[in-house]
Design a protein around this motif. Structure first.
Motif, mmCIF file in Angstrom:
data_model
loop_
_atom_site.group_PDB
_atom_site.id
_atom_site.type_symbol
_atom_site.label_atom_id
_atom_site.label_comp_id
_atom_site.label_asym_id
_atom_site.label_seq_id
_atom_site.Cartn_x
_atom_site.Cartn_y
_atom_site.Cartn_z
ATOM 1 N N ILE A 60 -36.976 3.766 72.318
ATOM 2 C CA ILE A 60 -35.673 4.366 72.034
ATOM 3 C C ILE A 60 -35.510 5.640 72.856
ATOM 4 N N ASN A 61 -34.268 6.052 73.038
ATOM 5 C CA ASN A 61 -33.935 7.312 73.714
ATOM 6 C C ASN A 61 -34.436 7.378 75.149
ATOM 7 N N GLY A 62 -34.477 6.233 75.818
ATOM 8 C CA GLY A 62 -34.865 6.224 77.226
ATOM 9 C C GLY A 62 -33.743 6.756 78.106
ATOM 10 N N GLU A 63 -34.094 7.161 79.318
ATOM 11 C CA GLU A 63 -33.104 7.664 80.265
ATOM 12 C C GLU A 63 -32.189 6.537 80.714
ATOM 13 N N ALA A 64 -30.949 6.900 81.053
ATOM 14 C CA ALA A 64 -29.975 5.906 81.499
ATOM 15 C C ALA A 64 -30.530 5.149 82.704
ATOM 16 N N GLY A 65 -30.507 3.833 82.608
ATOM 17 C CA GLY A 65 -30.992 3.003 83.703
ATOM 18 C C GLY A 65 -32.482 2.745 83.680
ATOM 19 N N ASP A 66 -33.221 3.462 82.827
ATOM 20 C CA ASP A 66 -34.668 3.266 82.757
ATOM 21 C C ASP A 66 -35.145 3.421 81.323
ATOM 22 N N PRO A 67 -34.933 2.404 80.488
ATOM 23 C CA PRO A 67 -35.298 2.507 79.073
ATOM 24 C C PRO A 67 -36.787 2.649 78.843
ATOM 25 N N THR A 68 -37.608 2.320 79.851
ATOM 26 C CA THR A 68 -39.058 2.414 79.678
ATOM 27 C C THR A 68 -39.534 3.854 79.562
ATOM 28 N N THR A 69 -38.640 4.821 79.795
ATOM 29 C CA THR A 69 -38.993 6.238 79.623
ATOM 30 C C THR A 69 -38.852 6.676 78.171
ATOM 31 N N GLY A 70 -38.421 5.777 77.303
ATOM 32 C CA GLY A 70 -38.172 6.133 75.907
ATOM 33 C C GLY A 70 -39.441 6.263 75.082
ATOM 34 N N SER A 71 -39.238 6.654 73.824
ATOM 35 C CA SER A 71 -40.338 6.803 72.870
ATOM 36 C C SER A 71 -40.581 5.478 72.158
ATOM 37 N N ASP A 72 -41.832 5.127 71.981
ATOM 38 C CA ASP A 72 -42.217 3.849 71.402
ATOM 39 C C ASP A 72 -42.387 3.979 69.886
#
Length: 262
Positions: A60-72
């Protein structure tokens, strides 16, 4: 956005979710569809943090265009999960209103539990949400048993959005409603999703809802993701399992034929 990446969930050695990956977008009605036993409820509960997958990530809360930067959320501790749950609104099949509370008290409940607003601010927020879902003012002091099923669903939506959630989870929101009221509730969910840029996830088997408001649809079969796309792409899909599920009725077969003929 919620980005599900390669998640696996098992119960007593039986694989219920089998390496599922899918994106659930902000400002869109994201629908999970499939036959009973396909895994759609388990997928939703996993995204809610109620089930912990054995493998994979839910970001969740990943950067626009790159959701893999989000918190798991799979790796969240108790405090992180509590904070995540505060960003969620939920709408259940039976509305799940408190029978012993009035309409107003039901909507106020999350504010009293989780907000730091003054009493006047909470009242103003609750009234705003009830007006947003078009509940008449004379119903505010009525009990859930004194209003219609459609109105109960409206109150449940008002309660679900009262804390300004980032995520709205709806489990069979049209269950028990007549077709006309279902269309009204569908449109309300769609409008609120766009207006507040919410990531809305709807678990449904209602074909009318799917074709009316399905911005982003994930189709599951036997615990696997068979297909993902929009309601506009369903009619041109070559996926046999999806077509057998969606166009099982003669009515929807005719709709598909008409669209393909245009």
């Amino acid at each position: 956005m919620i980005a599900v990446r390669d998640i696996v969930k098992r119960f007593e050695g039986v694989t219920v979710l089998d390496h599922i990956s899918a994106d659930f977008r902000d400002g869109a009605v994201n629908m999970i569809i499939g036959q009973s036993g396909s895994g759609k409820t388990v997928l939703m509960k996993s995204m809610l943090g109620l089930h912990k997958p054995e493998e994979g990530s839910i970001l969740i809360n990943g950067e626009a265009g790159d959701p893999t930067t989000g918190s798991d959320i799979v790796r969240f501790g108790e405090k992180e999960m509590r904070d995540y749950h505060r960003s969620i609104g939920t709408l259940f099949q039976g509305s799940a209103l408190f029978d012993s509370m009035t309409v107003m008290q039901n909507v106020l409940f999350p504010l009293e539990m989780f907000s730091r607003m003054s009493e006047a601010e909470m009242q103003a927020r609750a009234i705003f949400c009830l007006k947003r879902v078009n509940m008449p003012e004379h119903t505010y002091n009525l009990m859930p048993s004194e209003i219609s099923g459609g109105q109960q669903k409206r109150v449940a939506i008002a309660r679900a959005i009262v804390l300004n959630p980032k995520y709205l989870f709806c489990d069979e929101p049209n269950s028990g409603l007549d077709p006309k009221t279902s269309l009204v509730i569908d449109q309300l969910i769609h409008d609120i999703t766009e207006e507040y840029n919410i990531c809305t996830i709807v678990n449904s088997h209602d074909m009318n809802s799917i074709m009316e408001i399905g911005d982003n649809i994930v189709f599951l079969k036997n615990g696997k993701k068979e297909w993902q796309g929009s309601r506009h792409e369903i009619c041109s899909s070559e996926n046999k399992a999806l077509n057998d599920f969606v166009f099982a009725s003669e009515l929807f077969k005719k709709v598909r034929a008409a669209v393909q003929a245009e």
